[in-house]
Every structure is written in structure tokens, then in C-alpha cells.
Design an enzyme around this catalytic site. Structure first.
Site, short mmCIF file in Angstrom:
data_model
loop_
_atom_site.label_atom_id
_atom_site.label_comp_id
_atom_site.label_asym_id
_atom_site.label_seq_id
_atom_site.Cartn_x
_atom_site.Cartn_y
_atom_site.Cartn_z
N ARG A 70 -12.48 -5.90 -10.98
CA ARG A 70 -13.12 -6.32 -9.97
C ARG A 70 -14.06 -5.28 -9.38
O ARG A 70 -14.02 -4.29 -9.05
CB ARG A 70 -12.25 -6.72 -8.64
CG ARG A 70 -11.25 -7.86 -8.84
CD ARG A 70 -9.83 -7.58 -9.39
NE ARG A 70 -9.06 -6.50 -9.08
CZ ARG A 70 -8.35 -6.21 -8.29
NH1 ARG A 70 -8.01 -7.57 -7.62
NH2 ARG A 70 -7.73 -5.30 -7.89
N LYS B 87 0.87 -1.04 -0.05
CA LYS B 87 -0.17 0.06 0.09
C LYS B 87 0.71 1.27 -0.05
O LYS B 87 0.54 2.27 -0.86
CB LYS B 87 -0.90 -0.02 1.11
CG LYS B 87 -1.96 -0.95 1.15
CD LYS B 87 -3.07 -1.05 2.10
CE LYS B 87 -4.34 -1.98 2.03
NZ LYS B 87 -3.78 -3.33 1.72
N LYS C 35 -8.26 2.49 5.56
CA LYS C 35 -7.81 1.04 5.62
C LYS C 35 -6.41 0.98 6.06
O LYS C 35 -5.67 1.88 6.17
CB LYS C 35 -7.65 0.33 3.91
CG LYS C 35 -6.79 1.34 3.09
CD LYS C 35 -6.95 0.94 1.70
CE LYS C 35 -6.25 1.81 0.54
NZ LYS C 35 -6.51 1.22 -0.78
N GLU D 106 -2.73 0.58 -5.42
CA GLU D 106 -1.99 -0.61 -4.42
C GLU D 106 -1.07 -1.20 -5.62
O GLU D 106 -1.23 -1.26 -6.90
CB GLU D 106 -2.95 -1.51 -4.11
CG GLU D 106 -2.25 -2.34 -3.01
CD GLU D 106 -3.20 -3.18 -2.13
OE1 GLU D 106 -2.93 -4.35 -1.70
OE2 GLU D 106 -4.33 -2.54 -1.79
N ARG E 91 -16.22 -2.26 -2.19
CA ARG E 91 -14.99 -3.01 -2.31
C ARG E 91 -15.19 -3.95 -3.64
O ARG E 91 -16.22 -4.68 -3.56
CB ARG E 91 -14.52 -3.95 -1.14
CG ARG E 91 -14.36 -3.11 0.36
CD ARG E 91 -14.26 -3.86 1.33
NE ARG E 91 -15.48 -4.93 1.58
CZ ARG E 91 -15.44 -5.73 2.49
NH1 ARG E 91 -14.35 -6.10 3.53
NH2 ARG E 91 -16.53 -6.11 2.88
N ASN F 160 0.68 -4.77 -5.88
CA ASN F 160 0.87 -5.97 -5.16
C ASN F 160 2.15 -6.53 -5.80
O ASN F 160 2.19 -6.78 -7.01
CB ASN F 160 -0.37 -6.77 -5.49
CG ASN F 160 -1.61 -6.29 -4.86
OD1 ASN F 160 -1.87 -6.43 -3.70
ND2 ASN F 160 -2.32 -5.34 -5.58
N ASP G 64 -2.96 -2.20 -8.97
CA ASP G 64 -4.51 -1.99 -8.96
C ASP G 64 -4.88 -0.41 -9.22
O ASP G 64 -4.19 0.39 -8.74
CB ASP G 64 -5.05 -2.18 -7.45
CG ASP G 64 -4.86 -3.55 -7.19
OD1 ASP G 64 -4.65 -4.38 -8.08
OD2 ASP G 64 -4.99 -4.03 -5.94
N ARG H 30 -7.01 -4.92 -11.88
CA ARG H 30 -5.66 -5.41 -11.68
C ARG H 30 -4.94 -5.60 -12.94
O ARG H 30 -5.14 -6.20 -13.84
CB ARG H 30 -5.92 -6.81 -11.15
CG ARG H 30 -4.59 -7.79 -11.17
CD ARG H 30 -3.59 -7.01 -10.05
NE ARG H 30 -3.84 -6.83 -8.87
CZ ARG H 30 -3.96 -7.75 -7.84
NH1 ARG H 30 -3.60 -9.11 -8.01
NH2 ARG H 30 -4.26 -7.33 -6.55
#
Length: 318
Positions: free
Chosen positions: A225, A125, A160, A281, A233, A283, A273, A210
Site C-alpha cells: 500500500r 498493534k 498512533k 502490525e 500513510r 492484523n 504489515d 500486507r
């Protein structure tokens, strides 16, 4: 090549969607041999090299009994052509220690992907803060007053934890500020833990995309997503619907800027993301979505990944 996958227990795999399984399947198809282990099976003893209890496996093609594996045996990590660290988050103290053991194995000659130092130095993050031109208004703080001022400025915000995964611990607070104090106390534990706060991006209704970057280059399709019902979310783990789409011009711009940086740091695979035009983000621990993208578009992401892995091992060996 002889490949060692360090991952979660095989019995926990959902092979119809698991990205590590897709990597294994493509690697075996090409004639590479597969070995598996778990982080708790890595060992380093004084005067010796880093080893692990491992199992050599063969994929059967039968979804009800999808692999054959003999008994465990011990092996040096440096003896494999490549070690793939695919343990899912959380990035806790044990994951942290595993990166140190893997880094020692590197010093002994192991080739580890993604690089242990890169995993350790690249919090998923916080990493976005290095690229301010691609992110929305974002604050990282322990201080409740800072959060209140950020909310007063931006009105509609997302809070978050820095160590969350799969959408866990994400809260939205609207202009009325309802429960902001309580949510802040829950996440920052009365000032003991840092929290990320971001301006809410309404483009989330179109999906949290993603974007996969392999060997510094983007996969041509992303997986959006999309939140369902009243959920904010989009994470698949929280019921989001995954829809594969071609990359947009903005997605490609982001990937062109981030890809070479991530590759240079030893991140063979990363999942960026993106909501709307903003990165949320990066990942690097165990990015997913290979199978969903291939099923919907025909783009063989696992093949792209094994191509990049073979090239990286060849370069390292050369």
C-alpha cells in the site's frame, strides 16, 4: 460444509474488493452453503446454547443484486461446520463481548475461525512487541515525558492510538518536534490512554506491505500500500495505491517465524504489515487484500483460504 459468516451488514459490502465476499464466492463455488449474521444478532439465554438470528444466502453473480436471502431465522452456532468471525474493527467493548459469546459456542462444539480467544488475546498493534527481532524502535506508553525522550533519541517518529484502524489517528513528528505536545495530548488524552510511538521508517515510500498468512503459511504475493502525494500513510482507506508484489526474502523470513506461532494460537488467517524490513502490525480481526492480489497476479487467495478452512474443519472433526 455449512458456513456461518459473522460480518458487517451485507448492504455495506463493496464486493469488487471485499475479502469476505471473495471467501463466500469461492465457498459457494465449491458447493458449501452460506449463512450470514451480525454480532448484535448473537444471543445466549440461560440454560440454552449460543444462537443467532441468521440468513441463508445465495450469491447471484449479479453485481447490482449480488445475493438472495430469505427471512431471518434462529440457529445454534454449534450446528454449523464452521463459523467465520469477519466483523471489521474497531475492537471495542461489543467486539470483546462477542468473542466471549463465540467462545461459549466453542465449548458447545462450534468451530470458530479465527479463534475467539486468539482474537481477544492478540491486540493487533501490541502483538508486534512479542517479536522484537522483526520490529523497529517502538515504545508503548501513556507518559508524555517518555514520548519526548523517544523523540529526542530518534528525531523522526510516528505516533498512533492502539485502537486505530485504516490509518486513523496516525501522526508524524519530525526533528523540529513541531506540535509533539499537542499531538501527544490528543492521542493520550492527558495520560488517560496508551499510545504507540515508533521510529519513522523512510521505506514507507516503497509501500506498507500486507503479507497474508493462511494456515501458518504465507501467500506468495503481498500487497504494497503506497502513500500518495504528501501522505505518510499507505492505507487503502486513506488513498494509498495497492501494488501486488512477490514476497521478498525478508518477508519470507518474517512469515516463517510468525506463521507457525499464529497458527498454533488458532489464527487461521493473519495479515502481517511490513515496512522495509520491519513488522509494524499483525492484523487478525478481518484481514483483507484477497481480491487486489488475485486481480494483479492471478494468485487465487480465496481458494488458498478455503483449502485451509476445509483442512482445519476436517482436522477438528477427526
Amino acid at each position: 460444509m455449512e458456513l456461518l459468516f459473522i460480518a458487517d451488514p451485507l448492504h455495506s459490502f463493496k464486493i469488487y474488493k471485499d475479502t469476505t465476499f471473495a471467501m463466500m464466492r469461492e465457498a459457494q463455488r465449491r458447493g458449501h452453503t452460506l449463512t450470514v449474521s451480525e454480532p448484535q444478532h448473537i444471543m445466549w439465554q440461560r440454560g440454552s446454547k449460543v444462537s443467532a438470528r441468521v440468513q441463508d444466502i445465495r450469491l447471484t453473480g449479479d453485481p447490482t443484486h449480488w445475493y438472495d436471502a430469505p427471512a431471518q431465522h434462529s440457529a445454534w452456532l454449534a450446528d454449523f461446520d464452521a463459523v467465520l468471525m469477519r466483523k471489521d474493527p474497531p475492537f471495542d467493548s461489543e467486539y470483546f463481548y462477542a468473542t466471549h459469546l463465540l467462545e461459549q459456542a466453542e465449548r458447545e462444539g462450534a468451530r470458530v475461525f479465527n479463534k475467539p480467544r486468539a482474537l481477544r488475546d492478540h491486540p493487533e498493534k501490541l502483538a508486534i512487541m512479542e517479536f522484537p527481532q522483526f520490529i523497529g524502535p517502538t515504545l508503548v506508553t501513556r507518559d508524555a515525558g517518555d514520548i519526548q525522550r523517544f523523540h529526542a533519541q530518534h528525531q523522526d517518529i510516528i505516533l498512533k492510538p492502539l485502537d486505530g484502524m485504516g490509518g486513523m489517528g496516525i501522526f508524524r513528528v519530525g526533528p523540529d518536534g513541531l506540535n509533539l505536545g499537542s499531538i501527544t495530548e490528543t492521542l493520550n488524552r492527558h495520560g488517560a490512554r496508551s499510545v504507540m510511538v515508533q521510529k519513522f521508517l523512510p521505506e514507507i515510500v516503497e509501500g506498507d506491505k500486507r503479507v497474508l498468512i493462511i494456515g501458518g503459511k504465507p501467500v506468495p504475493f503481498c500487497l504494497a500500500r503506497i502513500p500518495q502525494g504528501r501522505e505518510v500513510r499507505g492505507n487503502l482507506a486513506t488513498g494509498g495505491k495497492g501494488v501486488a508484489r512477490p514476497l521478498s526474502a525478508r518477508d519470507r523470513e518474517i512469515a516463517a517465524a510468525l506463521g507457525p506461532v499464529l497458527q498454533q494460537r488458532g489464527l487461521l488467517l493473519a495479515g502481517v504489515d511490513v515496512i522495509g524490513d520491519c513488522v509494524t502490525e499483525i492484523n487478525v480481526t478481518s484481514p483483507t487484500c484477497f481480491q487486489e492480489i488475485q486481480e494483479q497476479t492471478g494468485c487465487d487467495v480465496a481458494s488458498l483460504f478455503i483449502d485451509a478452512l476445509e483442512a482445519a474443519v476436517a482436522t477438528h472433526s477427526g
